[in-house]
Structure formats: C-alpha cells, structure tokens
Design a protein around this motif. Structure first.
Motif, PDB file in Angstrom:
ATOM      1  N   GLY A 120       0.142   3.467  -9.809  1.00  0.00           N
ATOM      2  CA  GLY A 120      -0.111   3.579  -8.380  1.00  0.00           C
ATOM      3  C   GLY A 120      -1.509   3.107  -8.018  1.00  0.00           C
ATOM      4  N   TRP A 121      -2.483   3.477  -8.839  1.00  0.00           N
ATOM      5  CA  TRP A 121      -3.851   3.001  -8.637  1.00  0.00           C
ATOM      6  C   TRP A 121      -3.926   1.484  -8.823  1.00  0.00           C
ATOM      7  CZ3 TRP A 121      -7.978   4.869  -6.427  1.00  0.00           C
ATOM      8  CH2 TRP A 121      -9.184   4.204  -6.607  1.00  0.00           C
ATOM      9  N   GLY A 159       1.998   2.070  -3.493  1.00  0.00           N
ATOM     10  CA  GLY A 159       0.883   2.539  -4.302  1.00  0.00           C
ATOM     11  C   GLY A 159       0.526   3.982  -4.006  1.00  0.00           C
ATOM     12  N   VAL A 160       0.487   4.326  -2.733  1.00  0.00           N
ATOM     13  CA  VAL A 160       0.165   5.702  -2.349  1.00  0.00           C
ATOM     14  C   VAL A 160       1.267   6.649  -2.823  1.00  0.00           C
ATOM     15  CG1 VAL A 160      -0.140   7.252  -0.374  1.00  0.00           C
ATOM     16  CG2 VAL A 160      -1.290   5.036  -0.414  1.00  0.00           C
ATOM     17  N   ILE A 209      -1.519  -0.657  -8.219  1.00  0.00           N
ATOM     18  CA  ILE A 209      -0.922  -1.286  -7.038  1.00  0.00           C
ATOM     19  C   ILE A 209      -1.917  -1.264  -5.879  1.00  0.00           C
ATOM     20  CG2 ILE A 209       0.856  -0.991  -5.257  1.00  0.00           C
ATOM     21  CD1 ILE A 209       2.749  -0.163  -7.545  1.00  0.00           C
ATOM     22  N   LEU A 210      -2.613  -0.148  -5.700  1.00  0.00           N
ATOM     23  CA  LEU A 210      -3.613  -0.068  -4.636  1.00  0.00           C
ATOM     24  C   LEU A 210      -4.790  -1.015  -4.894  1.00  0.00           C
ATOM     25  CD1 LEU A 210      -3.678   3.755  -3.894  1.00  0.00           C
ATOM     26  CD2 LEU A 210      -2.725   1.936  -2.479  1.00  0.00           C
ATOM     27  N   SER A 211      -5.059  -1.294  -6.164  1.00  0.00           N
ATOM     28  CA  SER A 211      -6.127  -2.230  -6.522  1.00  0.00           C
ATOM     29  C   SER A 211      -5.647  -3.675  -6.534  1.00  0.00           C
ATOM     30  CB  SER A 211      -6.689  -1.878  -7.901  1.00  0.00           C
ATOM     31  OG  SER A 211      -7.185  -0.578  -7.904  1.00  0.00           O
ATOM     32  N   ASP A 212      -4.376  -3.886  -6.216  1.00  0.00           N
ATOM     33  CA  ASP A 212      -3.757  -5.208  -6.168  1.00  0.00           C
ATOM     34  C   ASP A 212      -3.739  -5.898  -7.528  1.00  0.00           C
ATOM     35  OD1 ASP A 212      -2.272  -6.978  -4.700  1.00  0.00           O
ATOM     36  OD2 ASP A 212      -3.992  -8.171  -4.071  1.00  0.00           O
ATOM     37  N   ASP A 242       8.581  -6.184  -0.658  1.00  0.00           N
ATOM     38  CA  ASP A 242       7.292  -6.729  -0.260  1.00  0.00           C
ATOM     39  C   ASP A 242       7.127  -8.137  -0.812  1.00  0.00           C
ATOM     40  OD1 ASP A 242       4.658  -6.781   0.782  1.00  0.00           O
ATOM     41  OD2 ASP A 242       3.888  -6.368  -1.225  1.00  0.00           O
ATOM     42  N   ARG A 280       2.963  -4.298 -10.167  1.00  0.00           N
ATOM     43  CA  ARG A 280       4.179  -4.348  -9.357  1.00  0.00           C
ATOM     44  C   ARG A 280       5.444  -4.167 -10.191  1.00  0.00           C
ATOM     45  NH1 ARG A 280       5.197  -8.081  -4.341  1.00  0.00           N
ATOM     46  NH2 ARG A 280       7.433  -7.845  -4.129  1.00  0.00           N
ATOM     47  N   MET A 306       0.829  -1.185   0.000  1.00  0.00           N
ATOM     48  CA  MET A 306       0.000   0.000   0.000  1.00  0.00           C
ATOM     49  C   MET A 306       0.880   1.258   0.000  1.00  0.00           C
ATOM     50  SD  MET A 306      -2.968   1.307   2.568  1.00  0.00           S
ATOM     51  CE  MET A 306      -4.060  -0.025   2.235  1.00  0.00           C
ATOM     52  N   PHE A 307       2.009   1.193   0.728  1.00  0.00           N
ATOM     53  CA  PHE A 307       2.925   2.324   0.800  1.00  0.00           C
ATOM     54  C   PHE A 307       3.392   2.740  -0.589  1.00  0.00           C
ATOM     55  CE2 PHE A 307       7.412   3.744   1.371  1.00  0.00           C
ATOM     56  CZ  PHE A 307       7.166   4.903   2.080  1.00  0.00           C
TER      57      PHE A 307
END
Length: 118
Positions: free
Chosen positions: A58-59, A4-5, A61-64, A111, A69, A1-2
C-alpha cells in the motif's frame, strides 16, 4: 491513491488483528465445526505477515512504485482467501476485509497510469 490507502489501512488493521490473535488465544471464538481448523495463534501469525505485506505494498502504491501495482492485486487476492478461511472466527470483520480487498483489486485493475507523468 484509493487502492493504496485501502491497502495500507487493511494491512494495518490486519496487523492489529494478528497481534490480538498472537497475544491472547481466547480473543476470538470459533463458531461451530469448521473444515479449516487452525490455532488462533497460527491465524494471528498469518494475519500479521499478510498485514505487513499489504501495508508495505500500500505504501509502495502511494509512492507510485512500479512493482506495487501487480503485487497489490496479488496480495489483495491472497487477503481475500485468508479472510474467507477466517470467517468462522470473526465473520463481520472477514466480510469487511474481503470487501476492501475487492475494491483494491477493482481500483488497481481499472486505473490507467499516465505515461507522461514523471
């Protein structure tokens, strides 16, 4: 999350940086003579495109998203190079952006995704 943000924030700030460079040619001042001479409008477009890509990844990554990655690592590396070349125009912001991109690469490389997570 880090990561991605950070990518999302760095991308949005890069978009604003690009818009400022495109809108006005005299927003940024160049310090001395530099090898990598581009027009500020050209730098604006470069920052705009890179910023949009960073924000999208980034979005992701936040959406997995699985694709985000490796692409995040690659785009953060590209952002480091772009901001290194941008140093004469906005030295403090370029150094901050390089640091943010370095933290993104570190976060994405260290990660370990949970294989049992759905």
């Amino acid at each position: 999350m880090f990561a991605g943000v950070l990518l999302l924030v760095n991308g949005l700030l890069s978009v604003f940086n690009g818009i400022a460079g495109i809108a006005e040619d005299d927003v940024y001042a160049r310090l001395g003579d530099y090898v990598f001479k581009f027009d500020v409008t050209t730098w604006g477009w470069i920052h705009l495109v890179v910023g949009i890509l960073l924000a999208v990844v980034g979005w992701g990554i936040l959406s997995d998203a699985g694709w985000a990655r490796a692409l995040g690592i690659a785009l953060a590396a590209i952002a480091i190079v772009v901001n290194f070349l941008w140093l004469p125009y906005a030295p403090i912001w370029a150094i901050v952006s390089i640091a943010i991109s370095t933290f993104v690469i570190w976060a994405l490389c260290t990660d370990t995704p949970d294989p049992t997570a759905v």
